[in-house]
Enzyme design. Structure first.
Site, short mmCIF file in Angstrom:
data_model
loop_
_atom_site.label_atom_id
_atom_site.label_comp_id
_atom_site.label_asym_id
_atom_site.label_seq_id
_atom_site.Cartn_x
_atom_site.Cartn_y
_atom_site.Cartn_z
N SER A 53 44.42 52.90 40.88
CA SER A 53 44.87 52.25 42.10
C SER A 53 45.19 53.28 43.20
CB SER A 53 46.08 51.35 41.80
OG SER A 53 46.30 50.41 42.80
N ASP A 164 41.95 46.03 40.28
CA ASP A 164 42.97 47.08 40.15
C ASP A 164 43.02 47.71 38.75
OD1 ASP A 164 45.31 48.60 40.21
OD2 ASP A 164 46.40 47.10 41.37
#
Length: 258
Positions: A53, A164
């Protein structure tokens, strides 16, 4: 009592490169920049970086030759929620792919072009497995790793939906477990200790329980590292770019136990 992480880092052998692991955490990943600067200051060499991320974003920019101060400016200038990126027809409130206009001219085109090898963590939303990207084009894996589910749309890579990296691995040590080199981690999702008064509503209890569960899924990995800096940043949401300068400054002090 604050730990003197600078002292711990200074005890690492400058002749042995380290592998660096950067957790996810949105804007809180500005903390990673403070640690990288400390690593540079001590003359430690980075063999490779893995990131999830926001950590993947820092890794990609830094390995593309962007300085830590330039990356901090990118964090400060970039709003994660631009109205022009709003989507009502896709699987997320904001269209992740539109963020390519912000970063594509700042990162290298391919993993092989980078100054430091990196591994980008993304979650396969179709089979529920984590993937560590390290070859081919860089942009799409990076966008996928940063695509918070429900907020940002998944990214299609080879006909597969990825989101993510933090969903399945927010502290990606796996690429380095067989390397034999010391692993240094930077973790920005440490939960705060709460008083009963701070847990006096259903929402607060659920939110804190979710945070604790996520932390428990990652913190056991710290034992596999030579050292991991766990930054106490729970008071920040990680989604407001206005916090980036403050987070960076606090973490610079924290590294020295101030």
């Amino acid at each position: 009592m604050l730990k003197n992480y600078s002292d711990q880092l200074s005890k690492l052998n400058v002749n042995i490169p380290i592998n660096l692991v950067l957790s996810g955490g949105g804007i809180k990943c500005a903390a990673h920049l403070a640690l990288i600067e400390k690593i540079e200051e001590l003359g430690l060499q980075i063999n490779a970086i893995s990131g999830s991320s926001g950590g993947a974003l820092v890794a990609s920019l830094y390995a593309s030759g962007i300085s830590t101060q330039e990356i901090l400016e990118i964090f400060k200038r970039t709003s994660l929620f631009k109205f022009s990126f709003f989507s009502i027809t896709k699987a997320g409130l904001f269209d992740t792919f539109l963020f390519k206009t912000i970063i594509e001219n700042k990162i290298k085109d391919k993993f092989s072009d980078l100054e430091i090898p990196i591994y980008i963590t993304a979650s396969n939303m179709q089979n529920g497995k984590v993937r560590y990207f390290s070859k081919g084009k860089l942009l799409k894996p990076l966008l996928a790793s940063c695509a918070i589910p429900g907020i940002f749309t998944p990214i299609i890579i080879n006909k597969t939906l990825y989101s993510d990296g933090g969903i399945l691995d927010n502290f990606p040590i796996k690429p380095f477990l067989k390397s034999g080199l010391p692993i240094v981690g930077s973790y920005v999702a440490e939960p705060a200790t709460k008083t009963p008064l701070q847990l006096n509503s259903t929402f607060k209890v659920i939110a804190h329980a979710t945070y604790l569960k996520a932390h428990a899924a990652e913190s056991f990995k710290f034992a596999a590292t030579k050292m991991t800096v766990s930054f106490p940043l729970s008071e920040y949401s990680g989604l407001d770019n206005k916090d980036s300068e403050k987070i960076y400054t606090i973490c610079k002090l924290y590294l020295d136990g101030v």
